[in-house]
Design an enzyme around this catalytic site. Structure first.
Site, PDB file in Angstrom:
ATOM      1  N   SER A 135     -44.377  50.684 -38.619  1.00 18.28           N
ATOM      2  CA  SER A 135     -43.411  50.095 -39.392  1.00 18.28           C
ATOM      3  C   SER A 135     -42.308  49.112 -38.537  1.00 18.28           C
ATOM      4  CB  SER A 135     -42.850  50.944 -40.412  1.00 18.28           C
ATOM      5  OG  SER A 135     -41.659  50.289 -41.162  1.00 18.28           O
ATOM      6  N   LYS A 161     -46.917  47.044 -40.386  1.00 15.48           N
ATOM      7  CA  LYS A 161     -45.888  46.707 -41.514  1.00 15.48           C
ATOM      8  C   LYS A 161     -44.600  46.068 -41.036  1.00 15.48           C
ATOM      9  CE  LYS A 161     -43.221  50.022 -44.369  1.00 15.48           C
ATOM     10  NZ  LYS A 161     -43.512  51.351 -45.266  1.00 15.48           N
ATOM     11  N   LYS A 163     -40.871  44.613 -42.300  1.00 15.20           N
ATOM     12  CA  LYS A 163     -40.012  44.648 -43.535  1.00 15.20           C
ATOM     13  C   LYS A 163     -39.390  43.335 -44.012  1.00 15.20           C
ATOM     14  CE  LYS A 163     -39.313  49.422 -43.680  1.00 15.20           C
ATOM     15  NZ  LYS A 163     -39.458  50.085 -45.118  1.00 15.20           N
ATOM     16  N   ASP A 188     -42.941  45.255 -46.660  1.00  8.69           N
ATOM     17  CA  ASP A 188     -42.331  46.166 -47.641  1.00  8.69           C
ATOM     18  C   ASP A 188     -41.084  45.671 -47.708  1.00  8.69           C
ATOM     19  OD1 ASP A 188     -41.200  48.428 -48.605  1.00  8.69           O
ATOM     20  OD2 ASP A 188     -41.296  49.784 -46.912  1.00  8.69           O
ATOM     21  N   GLU A 213     -45.391  45.818 -50.496  1.00  9.44           N
ATOM     22  CA  GLU A 213     -44.737  47.370 -50.762  1.00  9.44           C
ATOM     23  C   GLU A 213     -43.390  47.377 -51.589  1.00  9.44           C
ATOM     24  OE1 GLU A 213     -44.968  50.175 -47.549  1.00  9.44           O
ATOM     25  OE2 GLU A 213     -43.383  51.379 -48.302  1.00  9.44           O
ATOM     26  N   ASP A 238     -43.662  52.580 -53.731  1.00 17.43           N
ATOM     27  CA  ASP A 238     -43.118  53.659 -52.636  1.00 17.43           C
ATOM     28  C   ASP A 238     -41.972  54.302 -53.731  1.00 17.43           C
ATOM     29  OD1 ASP A 238     -41.462  55.149 -50.789  1.00 17.43           O
ATOM     30  OD2 ASP A 238     -41.483  53.501 -49.427  1.00 17.43           O
ATOM     31  N   LYS A 262     -44.962  59.943 -49.855  1.00 16.30           N
ATOM     32  CA  LYS A 262     -44.038  60.470 -49.180  1.00 16.30           C
ATOM     33  C   LYS A 262     -43.886  62.017 -49.704  1.00 16.30           C
ATOM     34  CE  LYS A 262     -41.667  56.481 -47.320  1.00 16.30           C
ATOM     35  NZ  LYS A 262     -40.553  55.597 -47.460  1.00 16.30           N
ATOM     36  N   GLY A 290     -43.742  57.056 -43.909  1.00 20.19           N
ATOM     37  CA  GLY A 290     -42.672  57.649 -43.201  1.00 20.19           C
ATOM     38  C   GLY A 290     -41.163  57.489 -43.439  1.00 20.19           C
TER      39      GLY A 290
HETATM   40  O1  OSB Z   1     -39.786  52.261 -47.208  1.00 24.72           O
HETATM   41  O2  OSB Z   1     -41.231  53.100 -46.174  1.00 24.72           O
HETATM   42  C1  OSB Z   1     -40.123  52.645 -46.080  1.00 24.72           C
HETATM   43  C2  OSB Z   1     -37.762  54.261 -43.272  1.00 24.72           C
HETATM   44  C3  OSB Z   1     -36.989  54.770 -43.733  1.00 24.72           C
HETATM   45  C4  OSB Z   1     -36.940  54.701 -45.222  1.00 24.72           C
HETATM   46  C5  OSB Z   1     -37.746  53.990 -45.941  1.00 24.72           C
HETATM   47  C6  OSB Z   1     -39.091  53.424 -45.276  1.00 24.72           C
HETATM   48  C7  OSB Z   1     -38.920  53.680 -43.931  1.00 24.72           C
HETATM   49  C8  OSB Z   1     -40.063  53.294 -42.999  1.00 24.72           C
HETATM   50  C9  OSB Z   1     -40.393  53.873 -41.668  1.00 24.72           C
HETATM   51  O3  OSB Z   1     -40.639  52.152 -43.450  1.00 24.72           O
HETATM   52  C10 OSB Z   1     -41.732  54.419 -41.509  1.00 24.72           C
HETATM   53  C11 OSB Z   1     -41.837  55.277 -40.375  1.00 24.72           C
HETATM   54  O4  OSB Z   1     -41.142  56.491 -40.472  1.00 24.72           O
HETATM   55  O5  OSB Z   1     -42.260  54.740 -39.483  1.00 24.72           O
HETATM   56 MG    MG Z   2     -41.373  51.887 -48.133  1.00 24.62          MG
END
Ligand code: OSB
Ligand code: MG
Length: 368
Positions: A135, A161, A163, A188, A213, A238, A262, A290
């Site tokens: 990510s 992924k 952001k 995401d 996402e 999510d 999660k 994650g």
């Molecule tokens: O939206 O998936 C998410 C990290 C912190 C809060 C929200 C998210 C995330 C990540 C990190 O996308 C994913 C990872 O742990 O590698």
């Molecule tokens: Mg997410």
């Protein structure tokens, strides 16, 4: 197992690189560890709430409060039989899933250690290694994002992924797609948009993304239905999926086609497994999200993602993608095929480096 004492430890660890999402930028990651003593064994769990309530209303401070004042008193001196027993005991506490999930994780570690089984065995996981991705946070510019993605591809990740947030969406995603035409790519938004942005986001639908996402608000399952109806790309939820019920609502409403699971967000591993079990016969793909976990939470995520319904790569990267020095003696490495091995040791299958915990310590409370 009889719960004899519980240590809550708030730690703060520098990330190898800052992580920026639509709700903020983190250079250090904080969490609260739950360390349970029972019958000569120690179980470890991780509450993934951050310092700030950006992703979730819970924070490290609320987790410490809820654990110390409400959850731990329900457990001390008690015999906690299994996950259903734990969930029943804490059912009177509304919400606070991240706090509950950290405790359930520590209990699973204990139950596994006592049974001489790995969590994967306890859960019925069918894979010895799981496919993972990375990510990637929002970068300075589209060009630096492309460079960052290239570096992750060079280190072996085969699913990425990125952001997105308003003004850093279509252009960023298009730049990455143009640079890597065949990459398994997803985006995401972490709830950064409303339906008013739908037309503006429409070009995302031409980028052959695996999924989009959480474009809309956490409590907006209904509007996600309208969003999904306008896109051929699968919407993945999510933040909106905080329980098995919400998973059912979202699928019945056709608000998404894929679910990010999660364990923290849904209140524990048992709840995550229940969502997996619900989605599997419906052929709804799920994957493990994650929260920049330490190797404790990572071990738990790997065990969960070994279940057969986790058909998409998880946001579970190698230890060195997050921290220079993690808090276990084991390190999770990326295999050549973009997988990570699921721990096979008893319980979570990791041994904690207490010196590292001292090094990162913010606050430690022991409750007996
Ligand atoms: O939206 O998936 C998410 C990290 C912190 C809060 C929200 C998210 C995330 C990540 C990190 O996308 C994913 C990872 O742990 O590698
Ligand atoms: Mg997410």
């Amino acid at each position: 197992m009889k719960i004899e004492s519980i240590r809550l430890q708030h730690i703060k660890m520098p990330l190898v690189s800052p992580f920026e999402t639509s709700f903020g930028r983190e250079t250090d990651r904080e969490c609260v560890l739950v360390i349970i003593n029972s019958e000569g064994l120690i179980g470890y769990g991780e509450c993934v709430a951050s310092r700030d309530p950006g992703y979730n209303y819970e924070t490290t401070a609320t987790v410490l409060h809820i654990l110390k004042d409400f959850i731990v008193p329900l457990l001390l001196g008690k015999e906690v039989k299994d996950a259903a027993d734990f969930q029943t005991r804490v059912a009177g506490i509304r919400g606070h899933h991240l706090a509950k999930a950290g405790v359930e994780m520590a209990l699973w570690d204990l139950w596994g250690k006592r049974a001489g089984k790995s969590l994967r065995e306890m859960f019925g996981g069918t894979r010895a290694k799981v496919e993972v991705g990375v990510s990637v946070g929002i970068q300075e510019s589209s060009q630096s994002l492309v460079r960052s993605v290239q570096e992750y591809l060079d280190s072996g990740y085969r699913r990425v992924k990125i952001k997105i947030k308003p003004s850093r969406d279509v252009d960023d995603a298009s730049a990455v797609r143009k640079a890597f035409p065949d990459l398994r790519l997803q985006v995401d938004a972490n709830s950064a948009y409303t339906l008013d942005d739908l037309e503006m986001l429409k070009p995302l639908d031409e980028l052959n993304l695996l999924l989009i996402e959480q474009p809309l608000f956490e409590d907006d399952i209904w509007d996600h239905r309208k969003f999904q109806a306008a896109f051929k790309t699968a919407i993945c939820l999510d933040e909106s999926i905080v329980s098995l019920r919400h998973a059912r609502y979202a699928l019945e409403m056709q608000a998404c086609k894929i679910i990010n699971i999660k364990p923290s967000r849904v209140g524990g591993l048992s709840q995550a497994i229940a969502i997996h079990d619900f989605c599997q016969p419906l052929n709804v793909p799920v994957w493990c999200g994650g929260m920049l976990e330490t190797n404790i939470g990572r071990a738990s995520n790997l065990a969960l993602a070994s279940l057969p319904g986790f058909v998409l790569p998880g946001d579970i990267s190698a230890s060195n993608r997050y921290y220079q020095r993690d808090i276990t003696h084991e390190t999770f490495n990326l295999n050549d095929d973009s997988t990570i091995d699921v721990p096979a040791g008893h319980g979570l299958g990791v041994t904690v480096d207490e010196q590292a915990l001292d090094h990162y310590n913010v606050l430690r409370i022991v409750l007996k």
